[in-house]
Design a protein around this motif. Structure first.
Motif, PDB file in Angstrom:
ATOM      1  N   GLN A 178       0.841  -1.208   0.000  1.00  0.00           N
ATOM      2  CA  GLN A 178       0.000   0.000   0.000  1.00  0.00           C
ATOM      3  C   GLN A 178       0.874   1.256   0.000  1.00  0.00           C
ATOM      4  O   GLN A 178       0.610   2.221  -0.731  1.00  0.00           O
ATOM      5  CB  GLN A 178      -0.916  -0.015   1.228  1.00  0.00           C
ATOM      6  N   ALA A 179       1.961   1.242   0.803  1.00  0.00           N
ATOM      7  CA  ALA A 179       2.844   2.402   0.902  1.00  0.00           C
ATOM      8  C   ALA A 179       3.638   2.624  -0.382  1.00  0.00           C
ATOM      9  O   ALA A 179       3.931   3.764  -0.761  1.00  0.00           O
ATOM     10  CB  ALA A 179       3.805   2.217   2.081  1.00  0.00           C
ATOM     11  N   ALA A 180       3.967   1.506  -1.095  1.00  0.00           N
ATOM     12  CA  ALA A 180       4.797   1.606  -2.299  1.00  0.00           C
ATOM     13  C   ALA A 180       3.986   1.976  -3.541  1.00  0.00           C
ATOM     14  O   ALA A 180       4.560   2.341  -4.570  1.00  0.00           O
ATOM     15  CB  ALA A 180       5.514   0.282  -2.546  1.00  0.00           C
ATOM     16  N   ALA A 181       2.660   1.890  -3.449  1.00  0.00           N
ATOM     17  CA  ALA A 181       1.821   2.144  -4.629  1.00  0.00           C
ATOM     18  C   ALA A 181       1.857   3.621  -5.010  1.00  0.00           C
ATOM     19  O   ALA A 181       1.870   4.508  -4.149  1.00  0.00           O
ATOM     20  CB  ALA A 181       0.379   1.716  -4.344  1.00  0.00           C
ATOM     21  N   THR A 182       1.885   3.877  -6.336  1.00  0.00           N
ATOM     22  CA  THR A 182       1.886   5.270  -6.822  1.00  0.00           C
ATOM     23  C   THR A 182       0.537   5.921  -6.560  1.00  0.00           C
ATOM     24  O   THR A 182       0.460   7.114  -6.290  1.00  0.00           O
ATOM     25  CB  THR A 182       2.199   5.301  -8.324  1.00  0.00           C
ATOM     26  N   ARG A 183      -0.534   5.107  -6.663  1.00  0.00           N
ATOM     27  CA  ARG A 183      -1.882   5.615  -6.353  1.00  0.00           C
ATOM     28  C   ARG A 183      -2.396   4.817  -5.171  1.00  0.00           C
ATOM     29  O   ARG A 183      -2.849   3.680  -5.339  1.00  0.00           O
ATOM     30  CB  ARG A 183      -2.815   5.469  -7.554  1.00  0.00           C
ATOM     31  N   PRO A 184      -2.307   5.370  -3.950  1.00  0.00           N
ATOM     32  CA  PRO A 184      -2.673   4.616  -2.745  1.00  0.00           C
ATOM     33  C   PRO A 184      -4.087   4.029  -2.840  1.00  0.00           C
ATOM     34  O   PRO A 184      -5.023   4.700  -3.261  1.00  0.00           O
ATOM     35  CB  PRO A 184      -2.583   5.660  -1.628  1.00  0.00           C
ATOM     36  N   GLU A 185      -4.201   2.749  -2.436  1.00  0.00           N
ATOM     37  CA  GLU A 185      -5.488   2.056  -2.430  1.00  0.00           C
ATOM     38  C   GLU A 185      -5.860   1.761  -0.988  1.00  0.00           C
ATOM     39  O   GLU A 185      -4.996   1.506  -0.144  1.00  0.00           O
ATOM     40  CB  GLU A 185      -5.371   0.743  -3.226  1.00  0.00           C
ATOM     41  N   LYS A 186      -7.161   1.793  -0.702  1.00  0.00           N
ATOM     42  CA  LYS A 186      -7.605   1.527   0.661  1.00  0.00           C
ATOM     43  C   LYS A 186      -7.231   0.098   1.064  1.00  0.00           C
ATOM     44  O   LYS A 186      -7.251  -0.814   0.243  1.00  0.00           O
ATOM     45  CB  LYS A 186      -9.116   1.727   0.773  1.00  0.00           C
ATOM     46  N   LEU A 187      -6.929  -0.082   2.355  1.00  0.00           N
ATOM     47  CA  LEU A 187      -6.471  -1.371   2.848  1.00  0.00           C
ATOM     48  C   LEU A 187      -7.489  -2.479   2.572  1.00  0.00           C
ATOM     49  O   LEU A 187      -7.128  -3.566   2.106  1.00  0.00           O
ATOM     50  CB  LEU A 187      -6.185  -1.280   4.352  1.00  0.00           C
ATOM     51  N   GLY A 188      -8.754  -2.213   2.867  1.00  0.00           N
ATOM     52  CA  GLY A 188      -9.782  -3.239   2.652  1.00  0.00           C
ATOM     53  C   GLY A 188      -9.850  -3.680   1.208  1.00  0.00           C
ATOM     54  O   GLY A 188      -9.931  -4.877   0.900  1.00  0.00           O
ATOM     55  N   SER A 189      -9.822  -2.725   0.285  1.00  0.00           N
ATOM     56  CA  SER A 189      -9.871  -3.031  -1.140  1.00  0.00           C
ATOM     57  C   SER A 189      -8.658  -3.842  -1.565  1.00  0.00           C
ATOM     58  O   SER A 189      -8.765  -4.801  -2.341  1.00  0.00           O
ATOM     59  CB  SER A 189      -9.954  -1.723  -1.934  1.00  0.00           C
ATOM     60  N   LEU A 190      -7.485  -3.506  -1.038  1.00  0.00           N
ATOM     61  CA  LEU A 190      -6.254  -4.208  -1.384  1.00  0.00           C
ATOM     62  C   LEU A 190      -6.279  -5.646  -0.864  1.00  0.00           C
ATOM     63  O   LEU A 190      -5.888  -6.584  -1.568  1.00  0.00           O
ATOM     64  CB  LEU A 190      -5.056  -3.452  -0.787  1.00  0.00           C
ATOM     65  N   LEU A 191      -6.766  -5.833   0.345  1.00  0.00           N
ATOM     66  CA  LEU A 191      -6.865  -7.184   0.921  1.00  0.00           C
ATOM     67  C   LEU A 191      -7.796  -8.072   0.092  1.00  0.00           C
ATOM     68  O   LEU A 191      -7.523  -9.264  -0.126  1.00  0.00           O
ATOM     69  CB  LEU A 191      -7.367  -7.107   2.360  1.00  0.00           C
ATOM     70  N   THR A 192      -8.900  -7.491  -0.367  1.00  0.00           N
ATOM     71  CA  THR A 192      -9.864  -8.247  -1.185  1.00  0.00           C
ATOM     72  C   THR A 192      -9.278  -8.562  -2.553  1.00  0.00           C
ATOM     73  O   THR A 192      -9.394  -9.689  -3.045  1.00  0.00           O
ATOM     74  CB  THR A 192     -11.168  -7.437  -1.335  1.00  0.00           C
ATOM     75  N   THR A 193      -8.628  -7.580  -3.181  1.00  0.00           N
ATOM     76  CA  THR A 193      -8.040  -7.760  -4.507  1.00  0.00           C
ATOM     77  C   THR A 193      -6.990  -8.865  -4.494  1.00  0.00           C
ATOM     78  O   THR A 193      -6.903  -9.683  -5.416  1.00  0.00           O
ATOM     79  CB  THR A 193      -7.403  -6.443  -5.000  1.00  0.00           C
ATOM     80  N   LEU A 194      -6.171  -8.896  -3.423  1.00  0.00           N
ATOM     81  CA  LEU A 194      -5.109  -9.905  -3.324  1.00  0.00           C
ATOM     82  C   LEU A 194      -5.637 -11.272  -2.888  1.00  0.00           C
ATOM     83  O   LEU A 194      -4.883 -12.248  -2.862  1.00  0.00           O
ATOM     84  CB  LEU A 194      -4.043  -9.431  -2.327  1.00  0.00           C
ATOM     85  N   GLY A 195      -6.922 -11.332  -2.534  1.00  0.00           N
ATOM     86  CA  GLY A 195      -7.519 -12.608  -2.138  1.00  0.00           C
ATOM     87  C   GLY A 195      -7.134 -13.066  -0.750  1.00  0.00           C
ATOM     88  O   GLY A 195      -7.280 -14.240  -0.411  1.00  0.00           O
ATOM     89  N   ILE A 196      -6.625 -12.146   0.088  1.00  0.00           N
ATOM     90  CA  ILE A 196      -6.192 -12.520   1.443  1.00  0.00           C
ATOM     91  C   ILE A 196      -7.391 -12.594   2.389  1.00  0.00           C
ATOM     92  O   ILE A 196      -7.488 -13.485   3.233  1.00  0.00           O
ATOM     93  CB  ILE A 196      -5.134 -11.514   1.955  1.00  0.00           C
ATOM     94  N   VAL A 197      -8.307 -11.644   2.244  1.00  0.00           N
ATOM     95  CA  VAL A 197      -9.518 -11.611   3.078  1.00  0.00           C
ATOM     96  C   VAL A 197     -10.723 -11.461   2.157  1.00  0.00           C
ATOM     97  O   VAL A 197     -10.656 -10.739   1.155  1.00  0.00           O
ATOM     98  CB  VAL A 197      -9.470 -10.429   4.082  1.00  0.00           C
ATOM     99  N   SER A 198     -11.812 -12.165   2.465  1.00  0.00           N
ATOM    100  CA  SER A 198     -13.010 -12.083   1.625  1.00  0.00           C
ATOM    101  C   SER A 198     -13.669 -10.708   1.748  1.00  0.00           C
ATOM    102  O   SER A 198     -13.514 -10.012   2.771  1.00  0.00           O
ATOM    103  CB  SER A 198     -14.018 -13.159   2.022  1.00  0.00           C
ATOM    104  N   ALA A 199     -14.389 -10.329   0.702  1.00  0.00           N
ATOM    105  CA  ALA A 199     -15.097  -9.038   0.713  1.00  0.00           C
ATOM    106  C   ALA A 199     -16.078  -8.969   1.874  1.00  0.00           C
ATOM    107  O   ALA A 199     -16.283  -7.911   2.488  1.00  0.00           O
ATOM    108  CB  ALA A 199     -15.816  -8.839  -0.619  1.00  0.00           C
ATOM    109  N   ARG A 200     -16.687 -10.088   2.201  1.00  0.00           N
ATOM    110  CA  ARG A 200     -17.666 -10.131   3.298  1.00  0.00           C
ATOM    111  C   ARG A 200     -16.990  -9.835   4.638  1.00  0.00           C
ATOM    112  O   ARG A 200     -17.495  -9.054   5.449  1.00  0.00           O
ATOM    113  CB  ARG A 200     -18.328 -11.508   3.321  1.00  0.00           C
ATOM    114  N   ASP A 201     -15.808 -10.458   4.869  1.00  0.00           N
ATOM    115  CA  ASP A 201     -15.098 -10.241   6.127  1.00  0.00           C
ATOM    116  C   ASP A 201     -14.603  -8.800   6.243  1.00  0.00           C
ATOM    117  O   ASP A 201     -14.621  -8.218   7.326  1.00  0.00           O
ATOM    118  CB  ASP A 201     -13.926 -11.215   6.241  1.00  0.00           C
ATOM    119  N   VAL A 202     -14.151  -8.235   5.112  1.00  0.00           N
ATOM    120  CA  VAL A 202     -13.697  -6.841   5.119  1.00  0.00           C
ATOM    121  C   VAL A 202     -14.863  -5.908   5.458  1.00  0.00           C
ATOM    122  O   VAL A 202     -14.747  -5.006   6.287  1.00  0.00           O
ATOM    123  CB  VAL A 202     -13.065  -6.451   3.762  1.00  0.00           C
ATOM    124  N   ALA A 203     -16.028  -6.138   4.821  1.00  0.00           N
ATOM    125  CA  ALA A 203     -17.196  -5.291   5.066  1.00  0.00           C
ATOM    126  C   ALA A 203     -17.655  -5.387   6.518  1.00  0.00           C
ATOM    127  O   ALA A 203     -18.021  -4.384   7.143  1.00  0.00           O
ATOM    128  CB  ALA A 203     -18.331  -5.670   4.115  1.00  0.00           C
TER     129      ALA A 203
END
Length: 585
Positions: free
Chosen positions: A47-72
């Motif tokens: 997240q810190a290295a990204a040129t366009r910062p992405e929200k943590l929840g969105s990044l976790l879901t995109t990477l498949g680490i945490v489900s969208a339901r658990d993040v919500a």
């Protein structure tokens, strides 16, 4: 509408800044056990290295680490707000005249409930203070927020306010005139063809088929009644009514389906059968179409045949190892008759195709006679029955025996003539596979004897009977465990299949992932009865089905109900499903 939105946006610019979260999202997910420290550190570095910062929840879901339901759910806890599933979303749009789809998409918010004083909205980002302020100005009410999954909000906005409802909604609003009524059209075939070829009708029928595929439906039912046109999907063996076109479109919709299936649209007094071949979402789909005349027009059923969606694998179909070993033992015989039995829709054809797929080798010639040919299989000669030219099961069988096959598959033994030819084929060194409509394995013997097959021929050729049903499998996302007391477990029969005195079983709940049914997919429950010498002697002694059943169980046959109970104990299905499937037969 746009003016109100602009005023709301302008006023919202003076709204208070978003609240600061009391606890960080990462800490909540760690506490809930949804990720570990190493995963969190890695994602925070990304997240810190990204040129366009992405929200943590969105990044976790995109990477498949945490489900969208658990993040919500974690975001809801962070904001101290309730979390809601998609099942809480409305069936009809709220504030449709004041809030456009574009405004809702930009805000990623959905009105889900309203009364005279308050409005409840589902939001993906509860820390955006401008959205509720804008809704207060638009609705002139107090706004309450709940948290939902962002993608589910997007889908609901599209369904309720966007293009997801366009096909049905536009037709309902009069894109096609009321002249579509079948009574008005009479026998004007050309007008029917013209109307069925109009773009809105083509879009509507395509939408019905595409939605059915997305819903994992096996059948589409289009049924005209006096005041309604009802469309239903059969999903996991159960019919579900969906949003239907208006009654006045019945003639155009049914004519469109008949044109696609190459049927005679002028003939509305007799049943017709046809086939539609389509390529949807990169998959080849066959639809078997059947029409029958009813009091208020033609009823149409489309059976969806998706070869890519059929698992030709016994384990994936749900066969237990001990039952499968017995069935494969019968399949390994050089000749004889092997029958698969059960009611319509119990998966008999899929089991036979799976067996043929295993037998399909270069040195084995396989011929099938089917009505209809449901799935085309490479390397297998398949014959379609055509009664109108006298190509019946019996007539086709007479010819294919002279084609020197090793394995013959008969779609169904419907009469004595077909049964006798199957027996002759087995006696002359062929392995014959077929289906029959009976309740259980032992009853199949009685059915063939009642049909008129001689007992000495039956005992010489029948090598085994597999009886089966399909039961719905529990949704792994929402199933709920509960412990049975010892008496209940004993009454149900679970003591026969598990050593647990108070076993844990699961019940269906329902969530967005399973369409609020609590189930997703189906598996097979079965009983396999190989024909042993003691059973052959009982058949010659005119034993009834009950006596054959007792003897088969003594020899090790596990009853279908007990196979179902094993799947209940394993958390695959429910006791109610097993009872429904076995009692229906």
């Amino acid at each position: 509408m746009e003016t109100a939105e602009r005023e709301a946006t302008t006023a919202a610019e003076g709204a208070p800044p978003p609240p600061v979260a009391a606890r960080k999202l990462g800490a909540i997910l760690l506490a809930r056990g949804k990720l570990d420290e190493a995963e969190l550190d890695r994602v925070l570095r990304l997240q810190a290295a990204a040129t366009r910062p992405e929200k943590l929840g969105s990044l976790l879901t995109t990477l498949g680490i945490v489900s969208a339901r658990d993040v919500a759910m974690a975001i809801a806890e962070q904001a101290a707000l309730p979390y809601v599933e998609a099942s809480a979303f409305p069936e009809i749009p709220i504030l449709e005249e004041r809030a456009s789809a574009r405004f809702l998409r930009d805000a990623r918010a959905l009105p889900i409930e309203e009364d005279e004083a308050a409005l409840t909205i589902a939001v993906a980002d509860p820390f955006d203070a401008f959205t509720p302020h804008a809704f207060e100005l638009i609705s002139n009410r107090t706004v309450h927020r709940v948290v939902a999954i962002g993608s589910e909000i997007d889908s609901a906005i599209e369904r309720l306010y966007g293009s997801g409802r366009t096909a049905v909604a536009q037709l309902s609003e009069g894109d096609i005139e009321a002249r579509l009524d079948a009574d008005v059209l009479g026998d004007d075939v050309q007008q029917l063809k013209d109307l069925a070829s109009e773009a809105p009708v083509i879009r509507l029928v395509s939408l019905l088929i595409t939605n059915a595929l997305e819903a994992r439906a096996s059948d589409i039912h289009v049924e005209p009644f006096e005041n309604r046109l009802i469309v239903r999907y059969r999903i996991d063996g159960v019919l579900h009514e969906i949003e239907s076109p208006p009654r006045r479109l019945a003639a155009a919709v049914i004519s469109r389906i008949k044109i696609m299936a190459h049927l005679d649209i002028a003939e509305r007094r007799l049943p017709q059968d046809g086939r539609i071949r389509l390529r949807i979402q990169g998959k080849d789909i066959d639809l078997r179409v059947s029409t029958v005349p009813t009091m208020h027009g033609e009823s149409v059923v489309m059976r969806i045949l998706d070869k890519g969606g059929v698992a030709l694998n016994f384990e994936r179909l749900g066969f237990a190892p001990d039952i499968l070993a017995r069935f494969k033992g019968a399949l390994a015989q050089p000749n004889g008759i092997l029958l698969v039995t059960g009611p319509t829709g119990s998966g008999k054809t899929t089991t036979l195709y799976t067996a043929l797929d295993g037998l399909n080798q270069p040195e084995v010639k396989i011929l099938t006679v089917e009505d209809p040919v449901e799935y085309q299989m490479a390397g297998i000669n398949q014959i379609q029955v055509k009664p109108q030219i006298d190509l019946t099961f019996a007539n086709a069988l007479r010819s294919i025996v002279r084609q020197d096959p090793d394995v013959i598959m008969i779609g169904e033994i419907r009469d004595l003539e077909t049964a006798e030819i199957a027996v002759q084929a087995a006696l002359t060194g062929h392995l014959v596979l077929s289906t029959l409509h009976t309740n259980d394995a032992p009853a199949t013997v009685s059915r063939l004897l009642d049909m008129g097959v001689d007992d000495y021929l039956l005992t010489s050729t029948l090598i085994g009977v597999l009886a089966q049903r399909l039961v719905r499998t529990l949704c792994p996302n929402c199933r709920e465990a509960h412990t049975l007391d010892e008496a209940t477990a004993r009454d149900i029969g679970l003591a026969r299949v598990t050593a647990e005195r108070t076993p844990v079983v699961y019940k269906a709940v329902g969530c967005a992932q399973c369409g609020n049914t609590g189930f997703t997919g189906r598996v097979c429950i079965a009983e396999m009865m190989p024909l042993s010498e003691p059973l052959r002697r009982l058949i010659m002694q005119k034993a009834n089905a009950s006596e054959l059943r007792r003897a088969a169980i003594d020899e090790g046959m596990l009853p279908m109900y007990d196979d179902g109970l094993r799947k209940v104990a394993a958390g695959i299905t429910t006791v109610e499903e097993v009872l429904r499937a076995t009692r229906e037969g």
